[in-house]
Design an enzyme around this catalytic site. Structure first.
Site, PDB file in Angstrom:
ATOM      1  N   ASN A  78     -80.469  88.344  51.175  1.00 26.55           N
ATOM      2  CA  ASN A  78     -79.298  87.478  51.336  1.00 26.55           C
ATOM      3  C   ASN A  78     -77.874  88.113  51.209  1.00 26.55           C
ATOM      4  O   ASN A  78     -76.954  87.411  50.930  1.00 26.55           O
ATOM      5  CB  ASN A  78     -79.283  86.084  50.619  1.00 26.55           C
ATOM      6  CG  ASN A  78     -80.476  85.390  51.179  1.00 26.55           C
ATOM      7  OD1 ASN A  78     -80.830  85.521  52.422  1.00 26.55           O
ATOM      8  ND2 ASN A  78     -81.138  84.357  50.428  1.00 26.55           N
ATOM      9  N   ALA A 104     -78.260  79.295  45.431  1.00 25.75           N
ATOM     10  CA  ALA A 104     -79.544  78.958  45.258  1.00 25.75           C
ATOM     11  C   ALA A 104     -80.747  80.015  45.528  1.00 25.75           C
ATOM     12  O   ALA A 104     -81.834  79.801  45.074  1.00 25.75           O
ATOM     13  CB  ALA A 104     -80.049  77.566  46.058  1.00 25.75           C
ATOM     14  N   ASP A 105     -80.421  80.855  46.179  1.00 25.83           N
ATOM     15  CA  ASP A 105     -81.428  82.135  46.617  1.00 25.83           C
ATOM     16  C   ASP A 105     -80.641  83.329  46.574  1.00 25.83           C
ATOM     17  O   ASP A 105     -80.782  83.935  47.702  1.00 25.83           O
ATOM     18  CB  ASP A 105     -82.363  81.514  47.824  1.00 25.83           C
ATOM     19  CG  ASP A 105     -83.667  82.530  47.887  1.00 25.83           C
ATOM     20  OD1 ASP A 105     -83.655  83.118  47.002  1.00 25.83           O
ATOM     21  OD2 ASP A 105     -83.882  82.462  48.949  1.00 25.83           O
ATOM     22  N   LEU A 106     -79.770  83.920  45.464  1.00 22.17           N
ATOM     23  CA  LEU A 106     -79.351  85.074  45.648  1.00 22.17           C
ATOM     24  C   LEU A 106     -80.245  86.366  45.457  1.00 22.17           C
ATOM     25  O   LEU A 106     -80.626  86.608  44.323  1.00 22.17           O
ATOM     26  CB  LEU A 106     -78.273  85.186  44.316  1.00 22.17           C
ATOM     27  CG  LEU A 106     -77.187  86.338  44.548  1.00 22.17           C
ATOM     28  CD1 LEU A 106     -76.470  86.506  45.952  1.00 22.17           C
ATOM     29  CD2 LEU A 106     -76.400  86.289  43.505  1.00 22.17           C
TER      30      LEU A 106
END
Length: 238
Positions: free
Chosen positions: A162, A156-158
């Site tokens: 991260n 969801a938040d690449l």
């Protein structure tokens, strides 16, 4: 309610979810990471990450850490915990989950998760501010993302904070809040584009940032060449 994994620490101490208790007992190693919701603890000879689930954006001003109760299995912490356990069983380089917690408060709940701390690892963003990646590392990042997508895991938040690289030049992916498995589709390339936008944003803010078009091309080429060929970007998103 707490769900535990005994692979790394057995038994787990439930009071580790209480920051004041952990601080009073000398377990806090570092605090205030990532919007203030994460802490590195040292417990039973292991470094672990305690991360609280916090809201962002405008909602954060009126509701910092409460979520609507829809059953424990659907809680943010338990979903990330189970996804990480499954990804670990598939051989992906992601943190091992140690414990997940939900604390009901009326119609809402608060949540937190304790994860394995990846030793001697730094974010891709921080590394690129100091110098270029070693030869082949951009390809390794592309392959790591493709391995995740081959298992149909949507991140969801690449973004470039991260993606971690450790001192053995191994690539890790972290922060799977709101991530899940889904059918193949356009979201796969959208994940890649999200990573690219985050890199360009970091490059625009840094005095030096060691990434150019050839580096990105290497990542994408390896990503698309891995496993069973190019992604069908025209596929209908699930």
């Amino acid at each position: 309610m707490i769900r535990c994994n005994s692979e790394l620490i057995d038994p787990i101490e439930p009071r580790l979810f209480d920051v004041d208790w952990s601080r009073a007992n000398g377990y806090i190693h570092q605090s205030g990471m990532g919007r203030g919701g994460a802490h590195i603890l040292k417990f039973s000879g292991h470094y672990v990450v305690l991360r609280f689930f916090l809201r962002g954006g405008i909602m954060r001003k009126v509701n910092r850490d409460r979520y609507l109760r829809l059953g424990e299995k659907r809680s943010r912490s338990f979903r990330e915990y189970e996804l990480l356990r499954w990804m670990n069983s598939q051989g992906l380089r992601v943190p091992r989950p140690i414990a997940a917690m939900t604390a009901p408060t009326g119609f809402f709940y608060r949540a937190a998760i304790i994860l394995e701390c990846i030793p001697q690892a730094r974010t891709l963003a921080d590394i690129l501010k100091e110098g270029p990646l070693p030869n082949g590392m951009w390809s390794d990042i592309g392959k790591t993302i493709r391995d995740m997508h081959e298992l149909r895991v949507f991140h969801a938040d690449l973004n470039c904070r991260n993606v971690l690289i450790d001192d053995a030049d191994r690539v890790w992916l972290i922060d799977f809040d709101k991530s899940h498995r889904r059918k193949r589709g356009r979201w796969m390339m959208q994940n890649i584009e999200r990573l690219r936008r985050s890199l360009l944003k970091e490059r625009g803010m840094a005095a030096e940032f060691w990434m150019d078009d050839r580096d990105w091309s290497q990542l994408v080429t390896t990503y698309q060449a891995s496993h069973d060929g190019r992604i069908d970007v025209s596929a209908k998103q699930a």
